[in-house]
Design an enzyme around this catalytic site. Structure first.
Site, PDB file in Angstrom:
ATOM      1  CE1 TYR A 315      -3.827  -2.436   1.008  1.00  0.00           C
ATOM      2  CE2 TYR A 315      -2.126  -3.401   2.404  1.00  0.00           C
ATOM      3  CZ  TYR A 315      -3.366  -3.483   1.800  1.00  0.00           C
ATOM      4  OH  TYR A 315      -4.152  -4.603   1.988  1.00  0.00           O
ATOM      5  CB  CYS A 411      -5.963   5.817   9.454  1.00  0.00           C
ATOM      6  SG  CYS A 411      -6.724   4.991   8.050  1.00  0.00           S
TER       7      CYS A 411
END
EC number: 2.1.1.-
Length: 456
Positions: A315, A411
């Site tokens: 990612y 997150c």
């Protein structure tokens, strides 16, 4: 159980906080959630929504205040949905965020021995956002308004300032608002799907002070763009890029896929540590630059690089964390599904003369198996997924890859905890450090260290 009715006014003591920062009062065992209430406060509240398993209350009066209560400095705080914790001392915010991580990991799954560190906070937890996405609308008197959405709605609160945005962004917003009114430029209407200007987006390089201004428009025709460009150039000399982004979709997505440069460079630059990054209007780049350096430094501490390790950055986006680690690694391999992000990562590697990097576009689970078949054996894997967390296919592929260490930045600790249960088959979750990337809000960022069980 005591009767609970809508519009009823009650008093009670707050015993807990939800992950949204709402106070919890219980009547018998029935929970009532009250925004802006703090633990140990005696409060008076009105029931505004009553469901079978919970109710929502509105705070009327704080009868007995917590020591953690402060007066919110923002005049829009009671209406705006951007911040949720300005009524709480910053120390209490940091403690609350750590406690939420503790609750997630120590109460579920095999993680009761995982060390949860203190939340890494900011010295000055204001004015930290390097990117502002500002919706544009019109008042009932047809005046241009700009600001942020009212809580749980798409009603724009017209604002002159925001205490978590870069101060320069406010100045740009206020001038653009004035010019849009002056030039009578049409404004997008969400209900009728007509009008031109949808959003104003401003990005700033934290270390370079370069600024990019983006007009998000409902269509390509922007007849008065040259007038606006000239006004912006004259008033804000550190603007190095002005762009138009076209978004014809009738959705909540802020930006479209097509952009054009109206003035200056296609990208702005910023720096983290010794690495320079090119940032486009569509690039993902952490919002809080000063905290990003702390986040990445903690990730680097967990990686324990000696210069001999191969690092896999999954990612990877525009390569931010992979390039940050490259000077201390033998080689960094990055994979990302977005083609433009990979091009940006390669450009950033070239810009920084980091030749020990390779970036490839594709699904992480497919690309890393190809690399494995080529004999590439990473000692450290970096994982930094979106809020939804990792695909299960990726995690099972990662277990086959079997690196010594996995450093997982998240997150959304809820999906991180879910993913950790899969990784627990082969890895010990040793430590988690929360990092406060978004002060005054309930958002939490964490970085976690997983060590292969035969390496402990």
């Amino acid at each position: 159980m005591e009767t609970i009715k809508k519009n009823e006014v009650k008093t009670g003591k707050v015993i807990d906080l939800t992950h949204e920062g709402h106070g919890v009062v219980k009547v018998d065992r029935y929970p009532i959630f009250i925004p802006n209430a703090l633990i140990d406060e005696e409060i008076k509240f009105k029931l505004i929504k009553v469901k079978k398993n919970f109710a929502i209350g509105k705070l009327i009066e704080v009868i007995s205040e917590s020591d953690d209560r402060v007066t919110p400095p923002c005049i829009y705080y009671a209406k705006c949905g951007g911040c949720q914790l300005q009524h709480m001392t910053y120390r209490a915010q940091l403690d609350m965020k750590r406690e939420q991580v503790v609750n997630l990991f120590h109460r579920k799954g095999p993680f009761e021995n995982t060390v949860i560190k203190e939340t890494i906070g900011m010295v000055n937890p204001w004015r930290y956002r390097n990117k502002s996405q500002i919706p544009v609308g019109q008042s009932n008197s047809n005046q241009v308004i700009m600001g942020f959405y009212r809580q749980r709605s798409h009603d724009i609160i017209d604002m002159d300032s925001c205490l978590i945005q870069d101060r320069q962004h406010q100045e740009v917003m206020n001038r653009v608002k004035y010019w849009l009114n002056e030039l009578n430029i049409s404004i997008y209407n969400e209900k009728t799907k007509t009008g031109l200007i949808r959003h104003l987006v401003v990005r700033t390089g934290y270390h370079t002070d370069e600024m990019m201004v983006i007009f998000v428009t409902n269509g390509a025709t922007f007849k008065q763009s040259e007038l606006l460009v000239n006004k912006l150039k004259k008033e804000f000399p550190n603007i190095t890029s002005i762009k138009q982004n076209i978004n014809n979709s009738h959705s909540n997505v802020i930006m479209g896929r097509q952009s054009m440069t109206l003035y200056g460079k296609d990208k702005i630059e910023d720096q983290l540590s010794e690495v320079t990054y090119h940032i486009s209007d569509l690039s993902f780049y952490q919002i809080n630059s000063s905290q990003t350096e702390k986040l990445y430094q903690q990730a680097l501490n967990y990686a324990q690089l000696t210069g001999k390790e191969i690092v896999l950055d999954t990612y990877c986006g525009i390569g931010t964390i992979g390039l940050y680690m490259a000077p201390l690694a033998k080689h960094v391999y990055g994979v990302e599904v977005v083609p433009q992000a990979i091009k940006d990562a390669e450009d950033n590697a070239t810009k920084n003369q980091l030749k020990n990097t390779t970036f490839e576009c594709g699904k992480a689970e497919d690309v890393i198996l190809t690399w494995k078949s080529q004999g590439i054996k990473p000692g450290v894997v970096m994982v930094d997924p979106p809020r939804k967390g990792c695909d299960e296919t990726f995690l099972t592929t990662l277990l086959k890859l079997n690196p010594k260490r996995i450093v997982y930045i998240s997150c959304n600790p809820s999906t991180q905890q879910r993913d950790a249960q899969i990784l627990a088959e082969q890895y010990e979750l040793v430590e988690i450090t929360p990092v406060d990337m978004f002060p005054q809000t309930t958002h939490i960022e964490t970085v976690a260290l997983f060590v292969r069980k035969d390496e402990e």
